[in-house]
Scaffold this motif. Structure first.
Motif, PDB file in Angstrom:
ATOM      1  N   LEU A 101       0.832  -1.203   0.000  1.00 30.52           N
ATOM      2  CA  LEU A 101       0.000   0.000   0.000  1.00 30.52           C
ATOM      3  C   LEU A 101       0.865   1.251   0.000  1.00 30.52           C
ATOM      4  N   PHE A 102       1.918   1.242   0.813  1.00 34.21           N
ATOM      5  CA  PHE A 102       2.821   2.384   0.897  1.00 34.21           C
ATOM      6  C   PHE A 102       3.516   2.630  -0.442  1.00 34.21           C
ATOM      7  N   VAL A 103       4.026   1.567  -1.062  1.00 35.26           N
ATOM      8  CA  VAL A 103       4.709   1.702  -2.358  1.00 35.26           C
ATOM      9  C   VAL A 103       3.730   2.203  -3.412  1.00 35.26           C
ATOM     10  N   ASP A 104       2.513   1.673  -3.436  1.00 36.55           N
ATOM     11  CA  ASP A 104       1.501   2.147  -4.380  1.00 36.55           C
ATOM     12  C   ASP A 104       1.201   3.629  -4.173  1.00 36.55           C
ATOM     13  N   THR A 105       1.123   4.051  -2.913  1.00 41.11           N
ATOM     14  CA  THR A 105       0.880   5.459  -2.603  1.00 41.11           C
ATOM     15  C   THR A 105       2.006   6.327  -3.150  1.00 41.11           C
ATOM     16  N   MET A 106       3.227   5.881  -2.975  1.00 42.21           N
ATOM     17  CA  MET A 106       4.373   6.653  -3.457  1.00 42.21           C
ATOM     18  C   MET A 106       4.394   6.704  -4.990  1.00 42.21           C
ATOM     19  N   LYS A 107       4.005   5.616  -5.653  1.00 39.20           N
ATOM     20  CA  LYS A 107       3.947   5.619  -7.122  1.00 39.20           C
ATOM     21  C   LYS A 107       2.883   6.599  -7.607  1.00 39.20           C
ATOM     22  N   THR A 108       1.729   6.594  -6.940  1.00 38.10           N
ATOM     23  CA  THR A 108       0.658   7.528  -7.298  1.00 38.10           C
ATOM     24  C   THR A 108       1.121   8.959  -7.086  1.00 38.10           C
ATOM     25  N   LYS A 109       1.804   9.195  -5.975  1.00 37.51           N
ATOM     26  CA  LYS A 109       2.340  10.524  -5.689  1.00 37.51           C
ATOM     27  C   LYS A 109       3.280  10.973  -6.793  1.00 37.51           C
ATOM     28  N   LYS A 110       4.135  10.085  -7.243  1.00 36.34           N
ATOM     29  CA  LYS A 110       5.097  10.418  -8.294  1.00 36.34           C
ATOM     30  C   LYS A 110       4.359  10.744  -9.604  1.00 36.34           C
ATOM     31  N   LYS A 111       3.324   9.977  -9.922  1.00 34.85           N
ATOM     32  CA  LYS A 111       2.537  10.242 -11.126  1.00 34.85           C
ATOM     33  C   LYS A 111       1.863  11.608 -11.039  1.00 34.85           C
ATOM     34  N   ASP A 113       2.828  14.143  -9.260  1.00 32.58           N
ATOM     35  CA  ASP A 113       3.891  15.143  -9.374  1.00 32.58           C
ATOM     36  C   ASP A 113       4.236  15.390 -10.839  1.00 32.58           C
ATOM     37  N   ASN A 114       4.330  14.319 -11.622  1.00 27.64           N
ATOM     38  CA  ASN A 114       4.663  14.446 -13.040  1.00 27.64           C
ATOM     39  C   ASN A 114       3.567  15.185 -13.809  1.00 27.64           C
ATOM     40  N   ILE A 115       2.316  14.933 -13.461  1.00 29.31           N
ATOM     41  CA  ILE A 115       1.193  15.597 -14.131  1.00 29.31           C
ATOM     42  C   ILE A 115       1.252  17.104 -13.893  1.00 29.31           C
ATOM     43  N   VAL A 116       1.537  17.489 -12.654  1.00 27.52           N
ATOM     44  CA  VAL A 116       1.554  18.894 -12.284  1.00 27.52           C
ATOM     45  C   VAL A 116       2.896  19.548 -12.624  1.00 27.52           C
ATOM     46  N   GLY A 117       3.902  18.734 -12.899  1.00 28.12           N
ATOM     47  CA  GLY A 117       5.207  19.268 -13.262  1.00 28.12           C
ATOM     48  C   GLY A 117       6.130  19.510 -12.093  1.00 28.12           C
ATOM     49  N   ILE A 118       5.875  18.846 -10.992  1.00 26.10           N
ATOM     50  CA  ILE A 118       6.733  18.983  -9.810  1.00 26.10           C
ATOM     51  C   ILE A 118       7.775  17.878  -9.866  1.00 26.10           C
ATOM     52  N   THR A 119       9.017  18.249  -9.654  1.00 27.28           N
ATOM     53  CA  THR A 119      10.069  17.237  -9.605  1.00 27.28           C
ATOM     54  C   THR A 119      10.474  17.022  -8.167  1.00 27.28           C
ATOM     55  N   THR A 120      10.417  15.775  -7.742  1.00 31.50           N
ATOM     56  CA  THR A 120      10.839  15.417  -6.396  1.00 31.50           C
ATOM     57  C   THR A 120      11.905  14.336  -6.523  1.00 31.50           C
ATOM     58  N   PRO A 121      13.161  14.716  -6.385  1.00 29.84           N
ATOM     59  CA  PRO A 121      14.235  13.764  -6.595  1.00 29.84           C
ATOM     60  C   PRO A 121      14.190  12.548  -5.683  1.00 29.84           C
ATOM     61  N   ASN A 122      13.590  12.678  -4.499  1.00 30.63           N
ATOM     62  CA  ASN A 122      13.549  11.550  -3.580  1.00 30.63           C
ATOM     63  C   ASN A 122      12.220  10.806  -3.616  1.00 30.63           C
ATOM     64  N   ALA A 123      11.383  11.082  -4.614  1.00 30.19           N
ATOM     65  CA  ALA A 123      10.064  10.460  -4.656  1.00 30.19           C
ATOM     66  C   ALA A 123      10.135   8.948  -4.769  1.00 30.19           C
ATOM     67  N   SER A 124      11.194   8.426  -5.381  1.00 29.79           N
ATOM     68  CA  SER A 124      11.302   6.980  -5.520  1.00 29.79           C
ATOM     69  C   SER A 124      12.065   6.354  -4.365  1.00 29.79           C
ATOM     70  N   ALA A 125      12.485   7.160  -3.405  1.00 27.83           N
ATOM     71  CA  ALA A 125      13.276   6.642  -2.286  1.00 27.83           C
ATOM     72  C   ALA A 125      12.514   5.580  -1.505  1.00 27.83           C
ATOM     73  N   ALA A 126      11.223   5.798  -1.282  1.00 24.78           N
ATOM     74  CA  ALA A 126      10.448   4.818  -0.522  1.00 24.78           C
ATOM     75  C   ALA A 126      10.327   3.514  -1.283  1.00 24.78           C
ATOM     76  N   GLU A 175       2.434  17.453   0.166  1.00 23.53           N
ATOM     77  CA  GLU A 175       2.405  17.876  -1.239  1.00 23.53           C
ATOM     78  C   GLU A 175       1.348  17.101  -2.011  1.00 23.53           C
ATOM     79  N   ASN A 176       1.254  15.814  -1.729  1.00 25.08           N
ATOM     80  CA  ASN A 176       0.267  14.968  -2.396  1.00 25.08           C
ATOM     81  C   ASN A 176      -1.147  15.449  -2.089  1.00 25.08           C
ATOM     82  N   GLU A 177      -1.407  15.778  -0.847  1.00 20.58           N
ATOM     83  CA  GLU A 177      -2.727  16.279  -0.467  1.00 20.58           C
ATOM     84  C   GLU A 177      -3.027  17.592  -1.178  1.00 20.58           C
TER      85      GLU A 177
END
Length: 188
Positions: A101-111, A113-126, A175-177
């Motif tokens: 669930l946590f990994v899925d949440t982080m993948k959704t967050k990354k998606k 971020d990409n839609i809105v154009g935000i770059t988070t270098p540590n988004a894949s850290a989790a 940020e996700n919220e």
């Protein structure tokens, strides 16, 4: 220090600086979501709630043993509901689903971020951390397990890493919220 009562101004100041605490008032502590998740996973892995709180800078002499017990029980119950689990599930099954669930949440967050154009270098850290050694992908530092290699972590380093990751995860969740709220406004 005493457990379970009202907090002094100094105690409140100390509590508010901890990454495990989202907010603290004279009579109440609101814990960070990340701390709750890590706490449940470590508890289900066999660690003592008192030890987990103490390592997060929350001594039971200040927080109160009953407050700790009740919090962990409430968070465990909530975690089981979040993974559509039941009381009959083994701890390792619950942990596996929580990590997924946590990994899925982080993948959704990354998606998002990409839609809105935000770059988070540590988004894949989790997601990267979930592949580390431990119970069903639980990172050694999060799961409370020691890595058994020459490059293993001592407990002080592991705690430091957990605190840093917890802060970053809380930032990403906020940020996700915000992104979800903006997306809801755009689609409304």
């Amino acid at each position: 220090m005493r457990g379970g009562g009202s907090f002094s101004a100094d105690e409140l100041q100390m509590l508010r600086k901890l990454p495990a605490v989202a907010n603290a008032t004279k009579d109440r502590i609101t814990y960070a979501d990340t701390f709750k998740r890590v706490c449940v996973i470590r508890y289900l892995s066999g660690e003592s709630p008192t030890k987990i709180f103490r390592e997060a800078g929350l001594p039971p002499e200040l927080i109160g043993y009953k407050r700790i017990e009740r919090s962990v029980a409430r968070w465990k119950k909530s975690a089981i509901k979040s993974v559509n689990g039941s009381e009959e599930m083994s701890n390792s099954e619950i942990i596996a689903q929580l990590i997924e669930l946590f990994v899925d949440t982080m993948k959704t967050k990354k998606k998002l971020d990409n839609i809105v154009g935000i770059t988070t270098p540590n988004a894949s850290a989790a997601a990267d951390a979930s592949n580390a050694a431990g119970v069903v992908g639980v990172p050694a530092a999060v799961g409370g397990f020691q890595q058994s290699s020459a490059g293993g972590l001592d407990s002080e380093t592991a705690i430091s890493i957990i605190r840093q990751q917890a802060r970053r995860i809380d930032e990403l969740q906020r940020e996700n919220e915000d992104l979800r709220a903006k997306l809801d406004e755009l689609t409304a």
